[in-house]
Enzyme design. Structure first.
Site, PDB file in Angstrom:
ATOM      1  N   ASP A   1       2.097   9.221 -11.285  1.00  0.00           N
ATOM      2  CA  ASP A   1       1.679   9.915 -10.064  1.00  0.00           C
ATOM      3  C   ASP A   1       0.243   9.552  -9.680  1.00  0.00           C
ATOM      4  OD1 ASP A   1       1.935  11.644  -7.939  1.00  0.00           O
ATOM      5  OD2 ASP A   1       2.379  13.405  -9.159  1.00  0.00           O
TER       6      ASP A   1
ATOM      7  N   GLU B   1       8.801  18.862  -1.344  1.00  0.00           N
ATOM      8  CA  GLU B   1       7.645  19.567  -1.879  1.00  0.00           C
ATOM      9  C   GLU B   1       6.792  20.186  -0.777  1.00  0.00           C
ATOM     10  OE1 GLU B   1       4.920  17.103  -3.990  1.00  0.00           O
ATOM     11  OE2 GLU B   1       4.507  15.794  -2.295  1.00  0.00           O
TER      12      GLU B   1
END
Length: 685
Positions: free
Chosen positions: A431, A485
């Site tokens: 990430d 998200e």
């Protein structure tokens, strides 16, 4: 500095010539697509300008648009070291009609059919062109013996009119740095002339041509070179901008998870020897639906570099972060702890889900090997998961995985990967790359190669796909998408959410997904209409209907497809979960049945003898007819989920039916506002 200014003057002359045609063309070459519909003209003007233009069925797709590359601050396609003219010469004209296997994609085989041409110059620079039935592309080829610096590159995309465009602007820069961004953008829909002049956009970017045609600008096959940003050229066109090479950087950005450049060089790439630069491509479509089945990114990507891919196992994964590890009906306190992940493993095993992810929080802030959470017993979880036939994937920040040094010799990464692969971990979700300058692109390749050596899978976040996914198919996913998200923090504005997520859901498959797989993380079981949607971190919901979410599993490409909601929610909605669990994540064949950019999608995908169909719409309800003439002869049992009659009031409402269908049948489906429809068609009655 003078040389750079002169190079900029070439760009000014380029625009002047494009607008007024004041300069005479000295030499030009033409190349057409295999179906003869698309024609590319390549030309030079007065030995200072190289351009291309594209026409399709008599319609201008691209007006004269310049291209050039400056190497070591002096060389361009027209001049050698002594500034002697280097008039181009067309060589190596080819007709390619081939195909290659793609076992981790939306189809098993990709046809690679184009007409090609290379224009060579005396200074060791060539330009390779390819013209496909659905677009055209070019790239520079550099013939250099020693290390060189690419000072800059000109790539222009000029259009005949002030056409509407779908523009994904860069926003939310990490640490305020211009090129440090997550590659997640909604689409601003505006005419080319109204583009924000001070803003960058990411690719792919769509321009709406007359007659319903689309021209989609993208880059592809990026390796050891920065990705391409786009910006307005002040008229009806776009021009490229590239992140300069980072010289200094510091820990910062979101929650100090990024490496943010604080000083950049006056060049964009350092290259050694003979090199091909990335492709600059324009996808051309007469029908929007065709974009859903376009293979341009695969064709222009590097070939697979993993000799034995038999260990690569795509699949679905139960994810903890979106649902905030919120499980109920248990006798332990849920959270990032061993008991919770035992529960996730049990859920995955029971529902034939191949993997679970343990997201951020299992490791220390600054290390993947130290300060591990005492609440998570990895050895116990790995052993239990292996017993249940479930794999575990771990979250990592990019900077931790590389030891805060993008230029390292990969030893830190190798030590981490060897350690966890030996323990039995199956891969890493990496990430917060949040850059695509040359340094980061090179790092992404190093990490992928290292992971392949240890038989580990990867899911890259903070990057959009750029071709590496074909070279290293152990990279299952990329984020770079405004996925589910965002619903956790979506604000309300007036009578509904600020952003139109259902419209984005039927835009991204045409544009973002054109570049490669996307980790949208679908599967919300709490669903809402405009009037009752609100952002909530602990109990998140989605915009649109339940079946809108279910249709994403067939519509969205992701070899590692997430189940984002809580296992508790899926078990409370077992009928929906059973359906989702059956859907593969790679396919043998894809057919784009219908669709319109930003409006709706209808796709069919085949795995073996079974077909998977899905349709999605924006907030506009629709009635569609789906012909099943792509089926083989004989009967199929169709397991169908459709929006319920009351889905407009309660977005969780759906109707589950079964019926027998065949090659000659037509399905009449209704999509509610923000709705969806999906079916599995199995051979036999």
């Amino acid at each position: 500095m003078i040389k750079i200014i002169n190079f900029a003057l070439v760009a000014v002359l380029l625009m002047m010539a494009s607008a007024a045609h004041a300069l005479n063309v000295e030499k030009s070459w033409k190349i057409v697509s295999p179906d003869k519909k698309t024609e590319v003209t390549v030309g030079t003007v007065n030995n200072i300008w190289l351009y291309w233009c594209i026409g399709h069925n008599g319609i201008s797709v691209l007006e004269r648009s310049g291209m050039n590359v400056m190497v070591d601050g002096a060389y361009d396609v027209f001049h050698d070291a002594n500034k002697k003219g280097g008039v181009g010469k067309a060589t190596n004209k080819v007709q390619v009609r081939t195909q290659f296997a793609t076992p981790f994609y939306k189809k098993a085989v990709v046809k690679d059919e184009y007409n090609g041409m290379t224009v060579s110059f005396k200074n060791g620079i060539s330009v390779e062109f390819r013209v496909y039935n659905d677009g055209a592309a070019y790239r520079f080829l550099l013939d250099r013996k020693n290390m060189s610096e690419v000072t800059s590159e000109i790539a222009e995309f000029n259009f005949a009119g002030n056409y509407p465009a779908f523009i994904p602007y860069v926003n939310d820069n990490r640490g305020g740095e211009r090129y440090c961004f997550s590659f997640e953008s909604y689409y601003d829909e505006q005419p080319l002339s109204e583009m924000f002049k001070d803003s960058l956009a990411i690719t792919p970017l769509a321009v709406c041509l007359p007659g319903g045609m689309k021209a989609i600008v993208m880059d592809a096959g990026v390796e050891d070179y920065p990705g391409m940003f786009l910006k307005s050229n002040g008229n009806n066109g776009l021009k490229a901008e590239f992140a300069p090479y980072p010289l200094e950087q510091e820990i910062g950005g979101f929650d100090r998870l990024n490496l943010v450049p604080t000083k950049r060089a006056d060049f964009i790439a350092k290259l050694n020897g003979n090199r091909a630069l990335p492709w600059r491509a324009v996808v051309i479509t007469e029908k929007d639906a065709d974009i859903l089945n376009c293979d341009m990114a695969q064709r222009l990507a590097p070939e697979c570099r993993i000799k034995d891919t038999s260990w690569i196992r795509p699949g679905k994964v139960a994810w903890d972060w979106w649902n905030n590890t919120n499980v109920t009906g248990v006798d332990f306190q849920s959270g990032m702890n061993t008991d919770t992940y035992m529960y996730y493993i049990d859920f995955a095993a029971k529902n034939h889900i191949e993997y679970i992810i343990i997201d951020e929080g299992w490791s220390g802030k600054e290390s993947l090997m130290e300060d591990l959470s005492p609440e998570i017993d990895l050895k116990k979880l790995i052993a239990y998961a292996q017993e249940k036939g479930v794999g575990i994937i771990l979250w990592s920040s990019w900077r931790n995985l590389i030891g805060n040094n993008p230029d390292n010799d990969i030893s830190v990464t190798d030590n981490v990967m060897r350690h966890y692969a030996d323990m039995g971990i199956k891969g890493f979700k990496v990430d917060f790359f949040d850059r695509d300058d040359q340094q980061v692109i090179a790092s992404a390749y190093k990490i992928a190669d290292c992971a392949a050596k240890h038989h580990l899978y990867l899911d890259y976040h903070g990057l959009k796909p750029f071709g590496i996914q074909r070279a290293y198919p152990n990279i299952f996913n990329f984020e770079g998408v405004k996925g589910l998200e965002n619903s956790k923090w979506e604000p309300r504005a007036g009578n509904g959410p600020l952003h139109n997520q259902p419209r984005y859901d039927v835009t991204a498959p045409y544009l973002r997904m054109l570049a490669g797989p996307m980790d949208y993380t679908p599967g919300a079981m709490m669903n809402a209409m405009k009037d009752n949607f609100f952002g909530n971190n602990d109990h998140p919901m989605s915009q649109g209907t339940r079946v809108h979410q279910m249709a994403m599993y067939t519509t969205f490409e992701a070899p590692l497809q997430m189940l984002a909601d809580s296992p508790t929610m899926y078990m409370k909605n077992q009928e929906c979960t059973d359906f989702i669990a059956q859907i593969p994540t790679t396919f043998d064949e894809t057919i784009a049945l219908d669709g319109q950019l930003g409006e709706f999608t209808v796709v069919a995908r085949r795995k073996g003898t079974t077909w998977y169909l899905a349709a999605m719409t924006d907030w506009t309800s629709r009635d569609l007819n789906i012909s099943l003439d792509f089926l083989n002869e004989g009967g199929y049992t169709a397991d169908i989920f459709a929006d319920g009659v009351n889905a407009m009031k309660d977005a969780t409402d759906y109707k589950h039916t079964q019926q027998t269908v065949g090659h000659d049948d037509m399905l009449h489906i209704h999509l509610s506002s923000g709705g969806g429809w999906t079916a599995i068609l199995k051979k036999g009655k």
